[in-house]
Design a protein around this motif. Structure first.
Motif, short mmCIF file in Angstrom:
data_model
loop_
_atom_site.label_atom_id
_atom_site.label_comp_id
_atom_site.label_asym_id
_atom_site.label_seq_id
_atom_site.Cartn_x
_atom_site.Cartn_y
_atom_site.Cartn_z
N GLY A 18 66.54 -63.75 134.18
CA GLY A 18 66.73 -65.19 134.30
C GLY A 18 65.49 -65.90 134.82
N ILE A 19 65.04 -65.50 136.01
CA ILE A 19 63.91 -66.18 136.64
C ILE A 19 62.60 -65.80 135.95
CG2 ILE A 19 62.55 -66.34 138.78
CD1 ILE A 19 65.25 -66.14 140.31
N ASP A 38 59.17 -55.01 131.69
CA ASP A 38 60.60 -54.89 132.04
C ASP A 38 61.09 -53.55 131.50
OD1 ASP A 38 62.85 -57.39 132.75
OD2 ASP A 38 63.62 -55.45 132.08
N CYS A 89 58.94 -60.57 139.15
CA CYS A 89 60.32 -61.07 139.09
C CYS A 89 61.32 -59.95 138.84
CB CYS A 89 60.49 -62.10 137.98
SG CYS A 89 59.36 -63.48 138.05
N VAL A 90 60.84 -58.69 138.73
CA VAL A 90 61.79 -57.59 138.59
C VAL A 90 62.55 -57.46 139.90
CG1 VAL A 90 61.93 -55.06 138.64
CG2 VAL A 90 60.67 -56.19 136.83
N VAL A 92 66.62 -55.83 141.58
CA VAL A 92 68.04 -55.53 141.44
C VAL A 92 68.77 -56.14 142.65
CG1 VAL A 92 68.03 -53.51 139.94
CG2 VAL A 92 67.56 -53.21 142.37
N ILE A 112 62.40 -50.34 143.29
CA ILE A 112 62.36 -51.40 142.27
C ILE A 112 61.90 -52.73 142.87
CG2 ILE A 112 63.76 -52.75 140.65
CD1 ILE A 112 65.56 -50.25 140.36
N SER A 141 60.80 -63.04 146.25
CA SER A 141 61.55 -62.46 147.36
C SER A 141 62.97 -62.99 147.29
CB SER A 141 60.84 -62.86 148.66
OG SER A 141 61.52 -62.39 149.77
N ALA A 193 73.06 -63.45 139.61
CA ALA A 193 74.00 -64.18 140.46
C ALA A 193 75.40 -64.13 139.86
CB ALA A 193 73.53 -65.62 140.65
N1 LIG Z 1 69.55 -65.06 141.00
C1 LIG Z 1 69.56 -65.25 142.30
O1 LIG Z 1 70.50 -65.84 142.84
C2 LIG Z 1 68.40 -64.77 143.14
C3 LIG Z 1 68.36 -65.16 144.49
C4 LIG Z 1 67.32 -64.71 145.29
C5 LIG Z 1 66.34 -63.88 144.74
N2 LIG Z 1 66.40 -63.49 143.44
C6 LIG Z 1 65.36 -62.59 142.94
O2 LIG Z 1 64.77 -63.08 141.77
C7 LIG Z 1 64.27 -61.99 141.00
C8 LIG Z 1 64.70 -62.18 139.56
O3 LIG Z 1 66.11 -62.15 139.52
P1 LIG Z 1 66.98 -62.79 138.35
O4 LIG Z 1 68.00 -63.64 139.01
O5 LIG Z 1 66.11 -63.33 137.30
O6 LIG Z 1 67.74 -61.47 137.88
P2 LIG Z 1 67.97 -60.86 136.44
O7 LIG Z 1 68.94 -59.77 136.64
O8 LIG Z 1 68.24 -61.93 135.44
O9 LIG Z 1 66.53 -60.24 136.07
C9 LIG Z 1 66.02 -59.07 136.63
C10 LIG Z 1 65.15 -58.36 135.61
O10 LIG Z 1 64.65 -57.15 136.21
C11 LIG Z 1 64.73 -56.12 135.26
N3 LIG Z 1 64.83 -54.81 135.91
C12 LIG Z 1 65.87 -54.34 136.66
N4 LIG Z 1 65.62 -53.07 137.04
C13 LIG Z 1 64.40 -52.74 136.51
C14 LIG Z 1 63.61 -51.55 136.54
N5 LIG Z 1 64.03 -50.44 137.17
N6 LIG Z 1 62.41 -51.57 135.90
C15 LIG Z 1 62.00 -52.67 135.24
N7 LIG Z 1 62.71 -53.81 135.16
C16 LIG Z 1 63.90 -53.85 135.80
C17 LIG Z 1 65.98 -56.43 134.46
O11 LIG Z 1 65.96 -55.78 133.20
C18 LIG Z 1 65.92 -57.96 134.35
O12 LIG Z 1 65.25 -58.36 133.18
C19 LIG Z 1 64.80 -60.72 141.64
O13 LIG Z 1 63.80 -60.10 142.40
C20 LIG Z 1 65.88 -61.23 142.56
O14 LIG Z 1 66.06 -60.40 143.67
C21 LIG Z 1 67.42 -63.92 142.62
#
Ligand SMILES: NC(=O)c1ccc[n+]([C@@H]2O[C@H](COP(=O)([O-])OP(=O)(O)OC[C@H]3O[C@@H](n4cnc5c(N)ncnc54)[C@H](O)[C@@H]3O)[C@@H](O)[C@H]2O)c1
Lengths: 252, 73
Positions: A18-19, A38, A89-90, A92, A112, A141, A193
């Motif tokens: 997403g991000i 990714d 942005c990776v 979990v 990760i 973060s 989320a």
């Molecule tokens: N969405 C939220 O509410 C939120 C809040 C605070 C922080 N974040 C942080 O933002 C960042 C992006 O999150 P997002 O919301 O876009 O999540 P998302 O799940 O949409 O994206 C995460 C991406 O990481 C990849 N990924 C997961 N494990 C991997 C691995 N072992 N190797 C390579 N790629 C891997 C996934 O395939 C995915 O494309 C993360 O670090 C997350 O902790 C998100």
């Protein structure tokens, strides 16, 4: 002041979720070519297709295997040349009670979310792999690094580790003209989320988190905008900082 | 996994004494089956049974037997 533009720049963006996808699109729309990393091929392809220009690339890379990262960074350097920046942005978003959080699990989350970040920064900050004039690095973060969230010990610790690391990396890499910052999103509308919501939507914990974020849920573009600012010269005196983009959550 | 082994796994997860759970019991009547326990159940299903459990499926569980059935063989 002139707006932000990245014409002729090449950025590595890890995580096409997403991000990450939104960030890649924004940096690309401001002129940069993007190198995506990714584990998920579908996310990589979808994001790559949404980018403009002919110099964008995608590489499959499993960030839970930290030892494998150097090889991928070397390949990127050989195939594309020096880069101008890196956004991590990776991540979990593991939710797991302490009772079930054994060392294997803790280690996987740390690998990760944290160790892979430091490893990429290590591998990219070697002479020849980054623009000789310097580069900018942003780690995504989480606001959780500052809060007590039950069931999120591994996740919040991994983000707290990132925040501590960027301060040290910022100082150590400043002589190379490398700035290192982090963005700490509050709850942001992405697949991550939505999964958390599916598991805990009826829990008081989840309702409390949303109530504290009094400006509402962030959109991926809100996070991407802040990342673009930190990747640009507009933030040239900012390094070692963690900027909260949290709809007010930290202040409530 | 036998029915008995599955019940022991659930009792351990809920920190209940051995013999506390029977298949007919309503989940709603078990104090220990709270939102934290539901999160633990997701992990248990994944790691012990190789099953992905969604929030929707959890909401459909009514009795201990429903959980045992989901755990599979
Ligand atoms: N969405 C939220 O509410 C939120 C809040 C605070 C922080 N974040 C942080 O933002 C960042 C992006 O999150 P997002 O919301 O876009 O999540 P998302 O799940 O949409 O994206 C995460 C991406 O990481 C990849 N990924 C997961 N494990 C991997 C691995 N072992 N190797 C390579 N790629 C891997 C996934 O395939 C995915 O494309 C993360 O670090 C997350 O902790 C998100």
């Amino acid at each position: 002041m002139k707006g932000i533009e990245f014409i002729g720049k090449r950025f590595v963006v890890s995580g096409a979720g997403g991000i990450g996808a939104e960030t890649a699109k924004l940096l690309n729309s401001l002129g940069a070519s993007i190198i995506l990393l990714d584990i998920n091929e579908e996310n990589l392809n979808n994001t790559l297709l949404s980018l403009e220009g002919t110099n964008n690339r995608a590489y499959i890379c499993d960030f839970s295997n930290v030892d494998g990262i150097e090889q991928v960074v070397k390949l990127i350097a050989t195939e594309n040349g020096a880069v101008d920046g890196f956004v991590h942005c990776v991540g979990v978003g593991s939710v797991r009670p302490l009772k079930m959080s054994k060392y294997d699990f803790m280690l996987k989350v740390m690998n990760i979310n944290f160790f892979s970040f430091v490893e990429i920064v290590r591998c990219l900050s070697i002479k020849g792999r980054y623009n000789s004039n310097g580069m900018n690095i942003v780690g995504v973060s989480a606001l959780g690094a500052y809060l007590g969230n039950s069931t999120k010990t591994a996740y919040c610790a991994s983000k707290g580790a990132m925040n501590a690391a960027i301060r040290c990396l910022a100082k150590e890499l400043a002589p190379k003209n490398i700035r290192v910052n982090a963005v700490a999103p509050g709850v942001t509308d992405t697949p991550m989320a939505r999964v958390a919501e599916d598991y805990g939507a009826d829990s008081d914990e989840h309702k409390m988190i949303l109530a504290r974020q009094y400006m509402g849920v962030c959109q991926p573009l809100d996070i991407a905008n802040t990342i673009a600012f930190l990747m640009s010269d507009m933030s040239r005196m900012i390094t070692g900082s963690c900027v909260a983009v949290d709809g007010g959550k930290l202040s409530s | 996994m036998t029915q008995e082994e599955k019940i022991v796994l659930l009792e351990d997860m809920l920190e209940l004494d051995g013999g506390s759970l029977t298949p007919e019991m309503e989940l709603a009547s078990i104090d220990e089956y709270d939102s934290m326990a539901k999160l633990s159940l997701i992990v248990l299903m994944d790691e012990e049974c190789g099953k992905k459990l969604t929030g929707e499926q959890i909401r459909e569980f009514k009795t201990v037997a429903d959980v045992l059935n989901f755990m599979g063989e």
